[in-house]
Design a protein around this motif. Structure first.
Motif, mmCIF file in Angstrom:
data_model
loop_
_atom_site.group_PDB
_atom_site.id
_atom_site.type_symbol
_atom_site.label_atom_id
_atom_site.label_comp_id
_atom_site.label_asym_id
_atom_site.label_seq_id
_atom_site.Cartn_x
_atom_site.Cartn_y
_atom_site.Cartn_z
ATOM 1 N N LYS A 172 0.831 -1.210 0.000
ATOM 2 C CA LYS A 172 0.000 0.000 0.000
ATOM 3 C C LYS A 172 0.865 1.259 0.000
ATOM 4 O O LYS A 172 0.539 2.247 -0.670
ATOM 5 N N ALA A 173 1.978 1.229 0.763
ATOM 6 C CA ALA A 173 2.871 2.386 0.798
ATOM 7 C C ALA A 173 3.530 2.604 -0.564
ATOM 8 O O ALA A 173 3.689 3.747 -1.022
ATOM 9 N N LYS A 174 3.894 1.517 -1.231
ATOM 10 C CA LYS A 174 4.505 1.613 -2.553
ATOM 11 C C LYS A 174 3.512 2.172 -3.564
ATOM 12 O O LYS A 174 3.853 3.032 -4.382
ATOM 13 N N GLU A 175 2.281 1.699 -3.509
ATOM 14 C CA GLU A 175 1.245 2.176 -4.421
ATOM 15 C C GLU A 175 0.983 3.668 -4.224
ATOM 16 O O GLU A 175 0.746 4.406 -5.188
ATOM 17 N N ALA A 176 1.047 4.112 -2.963
ATOM 18 C CA ALA A 176 0.784 5.516 -2.647
ATOM 19 C C ALA A 176 2.011 6.404 -2.866
ATOM 20 O O ALA A 176 1.929 7.617 -2.671
ATOM 21 N N GLN A 177 3.136 5.808 -3.256
ATOM 22 C CA GLN A 177 4.388 6.557 -3.434
ATOM 23 C C GLN A 177 4.728 7.345 -2.161
ATOM 24 O O GLN A 177 5.056 8.543 -2.213
ATOM 25 N N MET A 178 4.642 6.643 -1.025
ATOM 26 C CA MET A 178 4.939 7.247 0.269
ATOM 27 C C MET A 178 6.360 7.786 0.300
ATOM 28 O O MET A 178 7.279 7.177 -0.243
ATOM 29 N N LYS A 179 6.535 8.952 0.923
ATOM 30 C CA LYS A 179 7.854 9.550 1.089
ATOM 31 C C LYS A 179 8.272 9.451 2.554
ATOM 32 O O LYS A 179 7.470 9.712 3.462
ATOM 33 N N LEU A 180 9.509 9.048 2.791
ATOM 34 C CA LEU A 180 10.054 8.918 4.137
ATOM 35 C C LEU A 180 11.224 9.885 4.247
ATOM 36 O O LEU A 180 12.198 9.775 3.499
ATOM 37 N N ILE A 181 11.118 10.841 5.177
ATOM 38 C CA ILE A 181 12.095 11.929 5.283
ATOM 39 C C ILE A 181 12.726 11.908 6.668
ATOM 40 O O ILE A 181 12.051 11.666 7.667
ATOM 41 N N ALA A 182 14.044 12.179 6.734
ATOM 42 C CA ALA A 182 14.709 12.231 8.032
ATOM 43 C C ALA A 182 15.965 13.082 7.933
ATOM 44 O O ALA A 182 16.515 13.291 6.851
ATOM 45 N N ALA A 183 16.413 13.554 9.084
ATOM 46 C CA ALA A 183 17.721 14.199 9.201
ATOM 47 C C ALA A 183 18.584 13.305 10.074
ATOM 48 O O ALA A 183 18.112 12.743 11.070
ATOM 49 N N SER A 184 19.849 13.158 9.702
ATOM 50 C CA SER A 184 20.720 12.262 10.472
ATOM 51 C C SER A 184 22.174 12.687 10.330
ATOM 52 O O SER A 184 22.588 13.178 9.278
ATOM 53 N N ASN A 185 22.925 12.487 11.400
ATOM 54 C CA ASN A 185 24.372 12.702 11.337
ATOM 55 C C ASN A 185 25.124 11.437 11.750
ATOM 56 O O ASN A 185 26.291 11.484 12.145
ATOM 57 N N GLY A 186 24.426 10.288 11.664
ATOM 58 C CA GLY A 186 25.054 9.042 12.076
ATOM 59 C C GLY A 186 24.321 7.824 11.540
ATOM 60 O O GLY A 186 23.818 7.827 10.414
ATOM 61 N N LYS A 187 24.211 6.789 12.378
ATOM 62 C CA LYS A 187 23.670 5.504 11.940
ATOM 63 C C LYS A 187 22.174 5.528 11.670
ATOM 64 O O LYS A 187 21.659 4.668 10.958
#
Length: 240
Positions: free
Chosen positions: A143-158
Motif C-alpha cells: 500500500k505504501a509503494k502504491e501511494a508513493q509514500m515519502k520517508l524523510i529524516a535528518a541524520s548525522n550518524g547511523k
C-alpha cells in the motif's frame, strides 16, 4: 518521531544524563578504575507500570520477528566482578553489535515500529476506512509503494542508514526515502545512505539546519518525517 505535513506521528525523547567519566567496559577490566560514587533513586524501587495491550499480546515482538532482517534478541553479557565492586546483585551489558545483521545498532527496533504506525496513520487519512492495526508488513509495504509514500529524516550518524534500509522493507523505495545530512559530518554517513538506495541530501551547516530542511521538505511533499526532536504530542505514536 514521524511527522506528516499536519500531524505528529512518532517522536523519541533523548534525556540528558550526567554521570562520572567511566572507561570502556571489557570482560577482563579492572574494577579499580571504576567510580565509587553511586547515585540511586530510592523511589524507583516502588515504581510499577502496567503493560500495554500490544505488549501483553506480543504485538510488538511479533512485528519485529516478521522483519526479514531480524536476528533475534540481543545477548546479555554478565559482568559479575564489576557488579560486586559496585554492590550490585547483577550487571549485564546488552550486546547490540549483531542487531539486524550488518547494521549493528538497536535503532531499527524503535524506528521500525514508529515508521509502521506512521505509515498506517498516513494511509488511513486517505482511505475510506482506517487500516487495521494488525495489517501485515507485506500488505502495508504494498500500500505504501502504491501511494508513493515519502520517508524523510535528518541524520548525522547511523540512524540515516537504518531508516534507508527500513524504508525498503516498508515499500518506500529508492529516492522516496530522503535523508538530510549536515555538511559538518563525515562523508561516510552519506555514502552508507546511498548504498541502501536512498537519497542523501547534504545540508550546509549543522544538524539543526538539517532537521529544519528535512521538516520543510516533508511539508512540501506531504511526506512522513522521522525525527528525534521533542515536540507536543510526541507520545501519540507509537502508542501501543
Amino acid at each position: 518521531m514521524l511527522y506528516s505535513s499536519k500531524k505528529l506521528y512518532f517522536q523519541i525523547r533523548k534525556p540528558m544524563l550526567s554521570f562520572p567519566s567511566i572507561p570502556a567496559f571489557s570482560h577482563n577490566m579492572s574494577t579499580n578504575s571504576l567510580p565509587r560514587s553511586i547515585y540511586t533513586n530510592p523511589s524507583a524501587a516502588s515504581y510499577t507500570s502496567s503493560p500495554s495491550a500490544a505488549v501483553s499480546s506480543n504485538a510488538v515482538f511479533d512485528f519485529h520477528k516478521s522483519l526479514p532482517t531480524y536476528t533475534g534478541p540481543s545477548e546479555l553479557i554478565p559482568f559479575p566482578q564489576i557488579a560486586s565492586s559496585l554492590n550490585l546483585k547483577n550487571l549485564y551489558l546488552k550486546d547490540e553489535s549483531h542487531r539486524f545483521g550488518d547494521l549493528p545498532t538497536f535503532k531499527p527496533l524503535g524506528l521500525s515500529w514508529g515508521i509502521r504506525n506512521g505509515i498506517i496513520a498516513e494511509l488511513s487519512e486517505e482511505a475510506e476506512t482506517p487500516l487495521s492495526p494488525s495489517i501485515s508488513l507485506s500488505e502495508l509495504a504494498a500500500k505504501a509503494k502504491e501511494a508513493q509514500m515519502k520517508l524523510i529524516a535528518a541524520s548525522n550518524g547511523k540512524m540515516g542508514q537504518a531508516i534507508a534500509r527500513l524504508g525498503k522493507l516498508f515499500g518506500v523505495e529508492g529516492i522516496n526515502t530522503r535523508i538530510f545530512i549536515p555538511s559538518d559530518v563525515d562523508g561516510g554517513v552519506a555514502e552508507k545512505v546511498r548504498q541502501e538506495g536512498a537519497e542523501a541530501i547534504i545540508v550546509e551547516g549543522t544538524m539543526e539546519e538539517a532537521v529544519r530542511e528535512a521538516w520543510l521538505h516533508s511539508v512540501a511533499v506531504d511526506g512522513v518525517l522521522v525525527d528525534v526532536e521533542e515536540d507536543e504530542n510526541y507520545e501519540d505514536i507509537p502508542r501501543v
